[in-house]
Design a protein around this motif. Structure first.
Motif, PDB file in Angstrom:
ATOM      1  N   HIS A  73       0.828  -1.208   0.000  1.00 47.50           N
ATOM      2  CA  HIS A  73       0.000   0.000   0.000  1.00 47.50           C
ATOM      3  C   HIS A  73       0.862   1.257   0.000  1.00 47.50           C
ATOM      4  O   HIS A  73       1.995   1.236   0.493  1.00 47.50           O
ATOM      5  N   THR A  74       0.294   2.324  -0.549  1.00 47.88           N
ATOM      6  CA  THR A  74       0.893   3.649  -0.412  1.00 47.88           C
ATOM      7  C   THR A  74      -0.063   4.470   0.445  1.00 47.88           C
ATOM      8  O   THR A  74      -1.188   4.755   0.038  1.00 47.88           O
ATOM      9  N   VAL A 113      -1.616   6.707  -4.586  1.00 47.37           N
ATOM     10  CA  VAL A 113      -1.953   6.648  -3.160  1.00 47.37           C
ATOM     11  C   VAL A 113      -3.254   5.880  -2.995  1.00 47.37           C
ATOM     12  O   VAL A 113      -4.247   6.183  -3.658  1.00 47.37           O
ATOM     13  N   ASP A 114      -3.271   4.867  -2.143  1.00 51.16           N
ATOM     14  CA  ASP A 114      -4.536   4.134  -1.968  1.00 51.16           C
ATOM     15  C   ASP A 114      -5.165   4.296  -0.590  1.00 51.16           C
ATOM     16  O   ASP A 114      -6.324   3.909  -0.405  1.00 51.16           O
ATOM     17  N   ILE A 115      -4.434   4.906   0.352  1.00 53.07           N
ATOM     18  CA  ILE A 115      -5.011   5.177   1.674  1.00 53.07           C
ATOM     19  C   ILE A 115      -4.604   6.591   2.102  1.00 53.07           C
ATOM     20  O   ILE A 115      -3.430   6.956   1.985  1.00 53.07           O
ATOM     21  N   VAL A 116      -5.564   7.371   2.615  1.00 50.87           N
ATOM     22  CA  VAL A 116      -5.273   8.677   3.224  1.00 50.87           C
ATOM     23  C   VAL A 116      -5.871   8.667   4.625  1.00 50.87           C
ATOM     24  O   VAL A 116      -7.043   8.300   4.795  1.00 50.87           O
ATOM     25  N   ILE A 117      -5.065   9.061   5.625  1.00 51.34           N
ATOM     26  CA  ILE A 117      -5.565   9.105   7.004  1.00 51.34           C
ATOM     27  C   ILE A 117      -5.423  10.524   7.538  1.00 51.34           C
ATOM     28  O   ILE A 117      -4.352  11.133   7.433  1.00 51.34           O
ATOM     29  N   ASN A 118      -6.495  11.064   8.112  1.00 53.48           N
ATOM     30  CA  ASN A 118      -6.452  12.369   8.790  1.00 53.48           C
ATOM     31  C   ASN A 118      -6.462  12.135  10.302  1.00 53.48           C
ATOM     32  O   ASN A 118      -7.373  11.488  10.822  1.00 53.48           O
ATOM     33  N   SER A 119      -5.467  12.706  10.999  1.00 53.47           N
ATOM     34  CA  SER A 119      -5.414  12.535  12.468  1.00 53.47           C
ATOM     35  C   SER A 119      -6.603  13.223  13.133  1.00 53.47           C
ATOM     36  O   SER A 119      -7.092  12.782  14.166  1.00 53.47           O
ATOM     37  N   HIS A 120      -7.031  14.327  12.574  1.00 52.76           N
ATOM     38  CA  HIS A 120      -8.249  15.029  12.968  1.00 52.76           C
ATOM     39  C   HIS A 120      -8.596  15.960  11.812  1.00 52.76           C
ATOM     40  O   HIS A 120      -7.865  15.988  10.823  1.00 52.76           O
ATOM     41  N   VAL A 193      -4.640  -0.844   7.505  1.00 49.55           N
ATOM     42  CA  VAL A 193      -4.118  -1.932   6.661  1.00 49.55           C
ATOM     43  C   VAL A 193      -3.008  -2.579   7.495  1.00 49.55           C
ATOM     44  O   VAL A 193      -2.572  -1.998   8.496  1.00 49.55           O
ATOM     45  N   PRO A 194      -2.528  -3.771   7.121  1.00 46.83           N
ATOM     46  CA  PRO A 194      -1.471  -4.389   7.932  1.00 46.83           C
ATOM     47  C   PRO A 194      -0.271  -3.446   8.115  1.00 46.83           C
ATOM     48  O   PRO A 194       0.253  -2.904   7.146  1.00 46.83           O
ATOM     49  N   GLY A 195       0.099  -3.218   9.371  1.00 48.22           N
ATOM     50  CA  GLY A 195       1.238  -2.341   9.678  1.00 48.22           C
ATOM     51  C   GLY A 195       0.862  -0.885   9.899  1.00 48.22           C
ATOM     52  O   GLY A 195       1.703  -0.089  10.311  1.00 48.22           O
ATOM     53  N   ILE A 196      -0.373  -0.532   9.632  1.00 50.71           N
ATOM     54  CA  ILE A 196      -0.828   0.860   9.827  1.00 50.71           C
ATOM     55  C   ILE A 196      -2.097   0.839  10.664  1.00 50.71           C
ATOM     56  O   ILE A 196      -3.116   0.253  10.265  1.00 50.71           O
ATOM     57  N   SER A 197      -2.019   1.482  11.844  1.00 49.38           N
ATOM     58  CA  SER A 197      -3.203   1.522  12.710  1.00 49.38           C
ATOM     59  C   SER A 197      -3.299   2.895  13.359  1.00 49.38           C
ATOM     60  O   SER A 197      -2.370   3.705  13.264  1.00 49.38           O
ATOM     61  N   VAL A 198      -4.435   3.149  13.983  1.00 50.27           N
ATOM     62  CA  VAL A 198      -4.626   4.440  14.659  1.00 50.27           C
ATOM     63  C   VAL A 198      -5.048   4.191  16.103  1.00 50.27           C
ATOM     64  O   VAL A 198      -5.630   3.158  16.420  1.00 50.27           O
TER      65      VAL A 198
END
Ligand SMILES: [Zn+2]
Length: 294
Positions: A73-74, A113-120, A193-198
């Motif tokens: 993943h990116t 890019v296949d995943i974008v995460i916003n912390s807030h 995704v595997p290796g990426i969590s919040v």
């Protein structure tokens, strides 16, 4: 191989590897906020040694986006200020709108890019979720990505409260919710995704997320506005912007209890010159940055 930007104008702020993952820290450019607001009740005579203020009492901050290439993943963490702020606000913050150029400088295409995460969902963390194009249309900046944010942030933003309505700009997330491109996170921890969590570290907002990056037994953590810069390591040096500063102090201590002994690589959201580092506990009981030099 680790490298950190040598010049303030460098568009790629840092590159490093973490286990099997590649981490690249990009920028939407530096911007300026009031130094007093950034350090809350801390007197200026103390903070200005670490963050020099200009004639308007503003200090320089960064808008750090982290790109994680996991092999499968990116993943993009945070999307800066964007190009949709009204001109008056853009001038106040001296926002530079550089994130797409920063991607190009790093050789990373927006459509890979296949995943974008916003912390807030404060405007300086999700501004390039969408782009205002030449035809005046609002389009997703990352057309092939699934976006993630916490449900509590969307609900809070929709209330448009007196205290922080200015920080929540619906154009950064409502179009993605309408199209189904944004997934909302419930609860206090979640694997993306595997290796990426919040994981929630409340205080700055009620659901501010830290993004955990794990590969081959090593961890990096994007701690977001709980510890916005390397000048904010002291647990009590919290921001005037924090909705619950007392909770921030407790959450910083909870963070250090794990990040220091487990040697987490800490990624700072708003530190333009020091985008990452390791933290030690000094003999006087204060956390101290172990800087990674170019
Ligand atoms: Zn914030």
């Amino acid at each position: 191989m680790t490298s950190v930007a040598g010049e303030p104008d460098d568009l790629v702020r840092a590159c490093t590897t973490l286990g099997e993952f590649e981490l690249t820290i990009l920028t939407d450019g530096s911007y300026y906020l009031d130094g007093g607001a950034m350090f809350g009740v801390v007197p200026k005579v103390m903070w200005e040694k670490r963050a020099p203020a200009d004639a308007q009492n503003r200090i320089q901050l960064g808008t750090n986006t982290v790109v994680v290439r996991t092999g499968r993943h990116t993943v993009v963490v945070e999307t800066g200020i964007g190009n949709k702020l009204p001109e008056k606000l853009r001038a106040i913050y001296d926002a530079k709108q550089l994130l797409p150029k920063s991607f190009a400088a790093a050789g990373i295409r927006l459509d890979e890019v296949d995943i974008v995460i916003n912390s807030h969902l404060h405007f300086d963390h999700c501004g390039w979720n969408t782009t205002l194009n030449e035809r005046g249309e609002l389009v997703p900046t990352f057309p092939n990505a699934r976006y993630f944010a916490h449900r509590g942030e969307v609900e809070h933003g929709r209330l448009q409260l007196e205290r922080d309505a200015i920080s929540y700009r619906s154009a950064n997330y409502e179009p993605l919710l309408e199209s189904g491109q944004m997934t909302l996170i419930d609860g206090s921890t979640s694997e993306i995704v595997p290796g990426i969590s919040v994981e929630c570290f409340p205080g700055h907002t009620a659901q501010t997320l830290a993004i955990m990056i794990d590969s081959s037994g090593k961890r990096a953590c994007y701690i977001s506005d709980l510890i916005p810069t390397a000048a904010h390591l002291d647990p009590t040096w919290v921001m005037g912007y924090d909705l619950d500063p007392v909770r921030c102090i407790a959450e910083r201590r909870r963070f250090y209890e794990r990040a220091i002994p487990e040697e987490w690589l800490v990624l700072f959201t708003h530190d333009h010159s020091t985008p990452m580092g390791y933290i030690n506990m000094a003999e006087n009981g204060k956390p101290l940055l172990r800087k990674i030099t170019p």
